[in-house]
Design an enzyme around this catalytic site. Structure first.
Site, PDB file in Angstrom:
ATOM      1  N   ASP A  28      52.115  29.246  40.920  1.00  0.00           N
ATOM      2  CA  ASP A  28      50.912  29.993  40.567  1.00  0.00           C
ATOM      3  C   ASP A  28      49.874  29.052  39.957  1.00  0.00           C
ATOM      4  OD1 ASP A  28      49.192  32.251  39.493  1.00  0.00           O
ATOM      5  OD2 ASP A  28      50.903  33.331  40.336  1.00  0.00           O
ATOM      6  N   SER A  81      45.593  35.952  41.563  1.00  0.00           N
ATOM      7  CA  SER A  81      46.996  36.142  41.931  1.00  0.00           C
ATOM      8  C   SER A  81      47.227  37.418  42.731  1.00  0.00           C
ATOM      9  CB  SER A  81      47.868  36.149  40.673  1.00  0.00           C
ATOM     10  OG  SER A  81      47.681  34.934  39.973  1.00  0.00           O
ATOM     11  N   ASP A 171      35.574  33.176  32.633  1.00  0.00           N
ATOM     12  CA  ASP A 171      35.276  32.959  34.055  1.00  0.00           C
ATOM     13  C   ASP A 171      33.860  32.434  34.259  1.00  0.00           C
ATOM     14  OD1 ASP A 171      37.809  33.983  34.750  1.00  0.00           O
ATOM     15  OD2 ASP A 171      37.044  36.027  34.576  1.00  0.00           O
ATOM     16  N   ARG A 286      39.092  44.368  38.885  1.00  0.00           N
ATOM     17  CA  ARG A 286      40.426  43.775  38.811  1.00  0.00           C
ATOM     18  C   ARG A 286      41.268  44.551  37.809  1.00  0.00           C
ATOM     19  NH1 ARG A 286      42.209  37.480  37.991  1.00  0.00           N
ATOM     20  NH2 ARG A 286      44.190  37.939  36.997  1.00  0.00           N
ATOM     21  N   LYS A 361      54.351  37.445  36.175  1.00  0.00           N
ATOM     22  CA  LYS A 361      54.077  37.341  37.618  1.00  0.00           C
ATOM     23  C   LYS A 361      55.105  38.089  38.473  1.00  0.00           C
ATOM     24  CE  LYS A 361      50.490  34.603  37.137  1.00  0.00           C
ATOM     25  NZ  LYS A 361      49.120  34.922  37.547  1.00  0.00           N
ATOM     26  N   ASP A 430      49.424  28.269  36.129  1.00  0.00           N
ATOM     27  CA  ASP A 430      48.347  29.228  35.961  1.00  0.00           C
ATOM     28  C   ASP A 430      48.238  29.721  34.519  1.00  0.00           C
ATOM     29  OD1 ASP A 430      46.215  30.824  37.064  1.00  0.00           O
ATOM     30  OD2 ASP A 430      47.487  32.551  36.669  1.00  0.00           O
ATOM     31  N   HIS A 434      45.262  28.636  31.909  1.00  0.00           N
ATOM     32  CA  HIS A 434      44.283  29.558  31.337  1.00  0.00           C
ATOM     33  C   HIS A 434      44.041  29.321  29.847  1.00  0.00           C
ATOM     34  CE1 HIS A 434      43.143  32.066  34.623  1.00  0.00           C
ATOM     35  NE2 HIS A 434      44.354  32.522  34.863  1.00  0.00           N
ATOM     36  N   ASP A 471      49.156  30.339  45.153  1.00  0.00           N
ATOM     37  CA  ASP A 471      48.317  31.516  45.408  1.00  0.00           C
ATOM     38  C   ASP A 471      46.827  31.259  45.179  1.00  0.00           C
ATOM     39  OD1 ASP A 471      48.716  31.211  42.690  1.00  0.00           O
ATOM     40  OD2 ASP A 471      48.954  33.351  42.277  1.00  0.00           O
ATOM     41  N   HIS A 472      46.508  30.235  44.389  1.00  0.00           N
ATOM     42  CA  HIS A 472      45.112  29.869  44.105  1.00  0.00           C
ATOM     43  C   HIS A 472      45.164  28.638  43.217  1.00  0.00           C
ATOM     44  CE1 HIS A 472      45.638  31.348  40.016  1.00  0.00           C
ATOM     45  NE2 HIS A 472      46.145  32.461  40.535  1.00  0.00           N
ATOM     46  N   HIS A 501      40.382  30.117  37.247  1.00  0.00           N
ATOM     47  CA  HIS A 501      40.862  29.658  38.551  1.00  0.00           C
ATOM     48  C   HIS A 501      39.784  28.764  39.170  1.00  0.00           C
ATOM     49  CE1 HIS A 501      43.382  33.614  38.735  1.00  0.00           C
ATOM     50  NE2 HIS A 501      43.854  32.738  37.881  1.00  0.00           N
TER      51      HIS A 501
END
Length: 559
Positions: A28, A81, A171, A286, A361, A430, A434, A471-472, A501
């Site tokens: 991830d 994700s 973000d 989201r 996850k 991931d 973050h 996934d990203h 991300h």
């Protein structure tokens, strides 16, 4: 499936044998970027992932994991994700989150739907409250959608509107909230000129107010509840612009962690508590950081914290946030109908499946993988294992997370001989990425690499095949950059950390003793994305993918 004549039966692939155990490993937040000191994957010791890339170039490639490749509106939209695992599992690209909302707003369909009509019942006598992230980051919400919804709701009868803002800085750049609040205030003043009583009622930073996830810290939601519903907060201001500026200065708080505030009138009374007979919409598209608030707004018997007052409201989400819990029960835009996922096909064709991750996850490798559907397709064919995540700490404190435990469960499943597919998600790069803690993220990447090695070693023992992907992006770039790609510096002269991300592509690597000689990545799918992985995996299981799936990434070259 009600289609007449539909069959789950997949055709056998003429060039791939059946029955080889496959380890399907999702890292991830593991993208591919230029090697520098802010690329934690590059800095970390990752001998296993390095060897996959360098060992067999025809069995390693990059795929797209953002924007239109995962159903998001533009190439400026970072992957996440949820959409990533939807694409990996579904094998096709579905309009997602923001794009679904964009389509519904552009066509006006949003105002004809059951969800909007439900909240509209309150417009005559009540207030419409809009709660969500005020940002153009495009990960959880978008300012332009809020602007369109304000306009549309006022044109469809809303006479009194209150906006409860959550500032971003995760973000988007820290400090950008002041500009977003300015823009919103300008729009609201135009509505007031038309006779609509519209204003900002409360606010706070997303990581400190309302937007917790996975039931990590209900105190975050309670702080939001007190401000939004009760109209109570430690800080009171006459205007939201003043609130954000002062709280940033006096509390040295960044946008993510602004303390909660309420806007008050001349007499010091909160201008917009949520009352009986009001309508509430959570505007984020989201799901993960809206579910907890949705529970508090929707569940009559909720008792996780003392709500003090539970108003009788009509509540709708922008989207349905949890298909399993049917939460919220009303929403403005319906989710994509994802059917015939690769997981469902494979169990119907005899592929026994094991899926595992830790709490943060686990839903991605099951619910999102399976097309936003919870539970098993065929319980006798599947086993899903959730390892509890650390709670009460930020992930940089224990950056190894549960990578080792996930790998051990997967190894045992591979060696047991009971499963043809063992699917895992390793969250480290991931979740630690973050936090913006570069040193911890380096540790996280190393831990994930060690976990991959354990699973590949097990595959070697049983003559199986491995597929390693992501996934990203996230951990591969931890700094904000200018247009030339150079690190941006803050006012203090330090680099500006990137906690979000990225738009980077992600790797796909295949290998293992069960892989036929001559299998390699095709050269004619240059723009391949995550959705192409499903057909690839089906081939490796010995099957042709359904004709409407995105094309496979592999071919067999007869030597």
């Amino acid at each position: 499936m009600s289609n007449a004549g539909f069959s789950w039966k997949l055709a056998d692939h003429p060039k791939f044998p059946k029955g080889k155990p496959i380890a399907l490993i999702v890292l991830d937040g593991w993208g591919e970027a230029n090697p520098d000191k802010y690329n934690c994957i590059h800095v970390a010791e990752t001998p296993t992932m390095d060897s996959l890339k360098q060992g067999a170039p025809e069995r390693w490639r990059l795929v797209r994991a953002h924007g239109t490749a995962v159903g998001l509106p533009t190439e400026d939209d970072m992957g996440n994700s949820e959409v990533g695992h939807n694409a990996l599992g579904a094998g096709r690209i579905y309009a997602q989150g923001a794009k679904l909302v964009d389509l519904a707003l552009a066509s006006g369909k949003i105002y004809d739907g059951e969800g909007f009509n439900y909240i509209k019942e309150c417009f005559d006598t009540g207030t419409l409250h809009l709660i969500g992230l005020l940002s153009d980051g495009g990960v959880h919400s978008r300012l332009d959608q809020l602007q369109l919804l304000l306009k549309g709701a006022s044109e469809h009868g809303a006479k009194r509107i209150r906006v409860h803002i959550l500032t971003d800085g995760r973000d988007v750049l820290d400090g950008s909230s002041i500009g977003f609040v300015d823009t919103l205030e300008n729009d609201l003043s135009k509505l007031r000129e038309k006779g609509i009583d519209a204003q900002i009622a409360s606010g706070g930073g997303r990581m400190y107010v309302t937007m917790d996830r996975y039931e990590n810290d209900w105190g975050v939601v309670k702080r939001g509840w007190d401000a939004q519903v009760l109209g109570e907060a430690p800080h009171k201001f006459k205007s939201a612009v003043e609130a954000v500026k002062k709280l940033r200065e006096e509390h040295k708080a960044n946008d993510q962690y602004l303390p909660p505030f309420v806007i008050v009138d001349e007499s010091g009374k909160a201008v917009g508590p949520i009352l009986d007979g009001d309508a509430v919409v959570t505007i984020n598209f989201r799901a993960d950081r809206m579910v907890m608030l949705a529970k508090a707004l929707e569940y009559e018997d909720f008792n996780t914290f003392d709500r003090v007052r539970y108003p009788k409201i009509h509540y709708a989400g922008m989207l349905e946030y949890d298909g399993e819990l049917k939460l919220p029960s009303h929403y403005l835009v319906s989710p994509p109908e994802i059917e015939r996922t690769s997981g469902e096909y494979l169990v119907h064709n005899g592929v026994r499946t094991f899926a595992c991750s830790e709490t943060v996850k686990f839903g991605h490798v099951t619910f999102f993988w399976n097309g936003n559907r919870s539970g098993y397709f065929k319980p006798e064919m599947e086993e899903y294992v959730e390892i509890p995540s650390d709670s009460g700490i930020t992930f940089n404190v224990q950056p190894k997370m549960k990578a080792l435990q996930i790998a051990e469960k997967a190894r045992d499943a591979i060696l047991s001989g009971k499963f043809e597919q063992v699917r895992v998600n390793l969250p480290n790069s991931d979740m630690v990425g973050h936090t913006g803690d570069i040193e911890a993220t380096v540790v996280a990447c190393k831990a994930a690499d060690e976990a991959v090695k354990m699973m590949i070693d097990a595959i070697e023992q049983v003559g199986g095949i491995y597929v390693v992907t992501a996934d990203h992006g996230n951990a591969e770039d931890m700094v904000k950059r200018n247009k030339k790609g150079e690190p941006l510096l803050g006012k203090d002269g330090n680099i500006q950390i990137l906690t979000s991300h990225t738009l980077q592509p992600v790797p796909v690597a295949i290998g293992g003793p069960g892989l036929k000689p001559g299998v390699r990545f095709r050269k004619d799918v240059p723009d391949g994305g995550l959705a192409n992985v499903a057909a690839t995996v089906m081939n490796l299981h010995g099957f042709e993918a359904p004709s409407d799936y995105e094309p496979t990434l592999i071919e067999v070259v007869d030597n």
